[in-house]
Design a protein around this motif. Structure first.
Motif, PDB file in Angstrom:
ATOM      1  N   LYS A 148     -12.254  -0.523  -4.538  1.00  0.00           N
ATOM      2  CA  LYS A 148     -11.604  -1.219  -4.054  1.00  0.00           C
ATOM      3  C   LYS A 148     -11.187  -1.450  -2.364  1.00  0.00           C
ATOM      4  O   LYS A 148     -11.335  -0.515  -1.367  1.00  0.00           O
ATOM      5  CB  LYS A 148     -10.148  -0.423  -4.224  1.00  0.00           C
ATOM      6  N   GLN A 177      -0.879   4.202  -0.118  1.00  0.00           N
ATOM      7  CA  GLN A 177      -1.799   5.124   0.879  1.00  0.00           C
ATOM      8  C   GLN A 177      -2.075   4.915   1.512  1.00  0.00           C
ATOM      9  O   GLN A 177      -2.354   3.718   1.421  1.00  0.00           O
ATOM     10  CB  GLN A 177      -2.936   6.021   0.310  1.00  0.00           C
ATOM     11  N   LYS A 178      -2.372   5.826   2.550  1.00  0.00           N
ATOM     12  CA  LYS A 178      -3.224   4.390   3.966  1.00  0.00           C
ATOM     13  C   LYS A 178      -5.073   4.596   3.599  1.00  0.00           C
ATOM     14  O   LYS A 178      -5.803   5.880   2.870  1.00  0.00           O
ATOM     15  CB  LYS A 178      -2.849   5.570   5.391  1.00  0.00           C
ATOM     16  N   PRO A 179      -5.538   3.198   4.062  1.00  0.00           N
ATOM     17  CA  PRO A 179      -6.387   3.408   3.757  1.00  0.00           C
ATOM     18  C   PRO A 179      -7.675   3.622   4.422  1.00  0.00           C
ATOM     19  O   PRO A 179      -6.835   3.931   5.309  1.00  0.00           O
ATOM     20  CB  PRO A 179      -6.059   1.469   3.381  1.00  0.00           C
ATOM     21  N   GLN A 199       1.168  -1.114  -0.099  1.00  0.00           N
ATOM     22  CA  GLN A 199      -0.119  -0.550   0.039  1.00  0.00           C
ATOM     23  C   GLN A 199       0.862   1.317  -0.359  1.00  0.00           C
ATOM     24  O   GLN A 199       1.730   1.458   0.908  1.00  0.00           O
ATOM     25  CB  GLN A 199      -0.560   0.061   1.493  1.00  0.00           C
ATOM     26  N   PRO A 203     -11.030   5.800  -2.839  1.00  0.00           N
ATOM     27  CA  PRO A 203      -9.626   5.261  -1.499  1.00  0.00           C
ATOM     28  C   PRO A 203     -10.143   4.023  -1.516  1.00  0.00           C
ATOM     29  O   PRO A 203     -11.219   2.875  -1.266  1.00  0.00           O
ATOM     30  CB  PRO A 203      -9.811   5.865  -0.465  1.00  0.00           C
ATOM     31  N   HIS A 204      -9.211   3.252  -0.821  1.00  0.00           N
ATOM     32  CA  HIS A 204      -9.016   1.591  -0.628  1.00  0.00           C
ATOM     33  C   HIS A 204      -9.892   1.777   1.045  1.00  0.00           C
ATOM     34  O   HIS A 204      -9.268   2.414   2.001  1.00  0.00           O
ATOM     35  CB  HIS A 204      -7.148   1.192  -0.338  1.00  0.00           C
ATOM     36  N   ILE A 205     -10.746   0.251   0.353  1.00  0.00           N
ATOM     37  CA  ILE A 205     -11.428  -0.246   1.594  1.00  0.00           C
ATOM     38  C   ILE A 205     -10.301  -1.001   2.914  1.00  0.00           C
ATOM     39  O   ILE A 205     -10.759  -2.604   2.092  1.00  0.00           O
ATOM     40  CB  ILE A 205     -12.480  -0.067   0.935  1.00  0.00           C
ATOM     41  N   PHE A 206     -10.263  -1.603   3.585  1.00  0.00           N
ATOM     42  CA  PHE A 206     -10.108  -2.297   4.195  1.00  0.00           C
ATOM     43  C   PHE A 206     -11.164  -2.452   5.040  1.00  0.00           C
ATOM     44  O   PHE A 206     -11.557  -1.982   6.447  1.00  0.00           O
ATOM     45  CB  PHE A 206      -8.925  -2.177   5.495  1.00  0.00           C
ATOM     46  N   GLN A 243     -10.194   1.567   7.468  1.00  0.00           N
ATOM     47  CA  GLN A 243     -10.558   0.736   7.637  1.00  0.00           C
ATOM     48  C   GLN A 243     -12.167   0.474   8.262  1.00  0.00           C
ATOM     49  O   GLN A 243     -11.501   1.380   8.974  1.00  0.00           O
ATOM     50  CB  GLN A 243      -9.772   0.540   9.145  1.00  0.00           C
ATOM     51  N   SER A 288     -12.741  11.447  -1.987  1.00  0.00           N
ATOM     52  CA  SER A 288     -11.799  10.746  -2.782  1.00  0.00           C
ATOM     53  C   SER A 288     -11.360  11.814  -4.020  1.00  0.00           C
ATOM     54  O   SER A 288     -12.523  11.114  -4.930  1.00  0.00           O
ATOM     55  CB  SER A 288     -11.523   9.677  -3.313  1.00  0.00           C
TER      56      SER A 288
END
Length: 146
Positions: A135, A64-66, A62, A106-109, A68, A100
């Motif tokens: 994502k 960028q910070k996803p 990664q 953005p990336h989602i965890f 959470q 975003s």
């Protein structure tokens, strides 16, 4: 290289190399590193305690910070470390998607406790999809190699 005492008779005064290693600087460096790790280790723990399921999949790289999203064993929903009510989740996710600049958001965890009902996890995933976030990664603990 350090030199030891003079050996032999006075006519042929010769110094021999010292066979001892000075470990004091190495011990100093190790103590400083130990203190640094002792201070930073508690900061590396995630904010919401979740018992993640095991997986054989490797970790993702990664840049960028996803974001959470966590579901704890009682079913409470957290976005990063802030608790969000089920009815407010859609609005919060739409706000994240709108802020975003990336396509698909953005990336989602998504982190969900293993004891949690599958329907609850799917409801949260439906809200994520409805907000236009594409994502999404499901987070699990590193399982045993077989």
């Amino acid at each position: 290289m350090a030199m030891g005492p003079i050996l032999g008779d006075n006519r042929r005064a010769r110094r021999t190399p010292m066979a001892e290693i000075n470990v004091t600087p190495m011990v100093d460096v190790m103590l400083v590193l130990l203190i640094i790790f002792m201070v930073t280790a508690p900061l590396l723990v995630a904010g919401v305690p979740v018992d993640l399921p095991d997986s054989k999949a490797g970790a993702l790289d990664q840049e960028q910070k996803p974001v959470q999203i966590s579901l704890d064993p009682s079913g409470a929903i957290f976005v990063d470390e802030t608790q969000v009510a089920q009815e407010d989740l859609g609005a919060k996710l739409e706000q994240i998607a709108a802020s975003s600049a990336e396509e698909g958001g953005p990336h989602i965890f998504l982190r969900a406790d293993r004891a949690l009902d599958y329907g609850k996890v799917m409801a949260v995933m439906g809200e994520i999809n409805a907000a236009g976030l594409r994502k999404v990664a499901l987070v699990s603990a590193q399982g045993p190699e077989s």
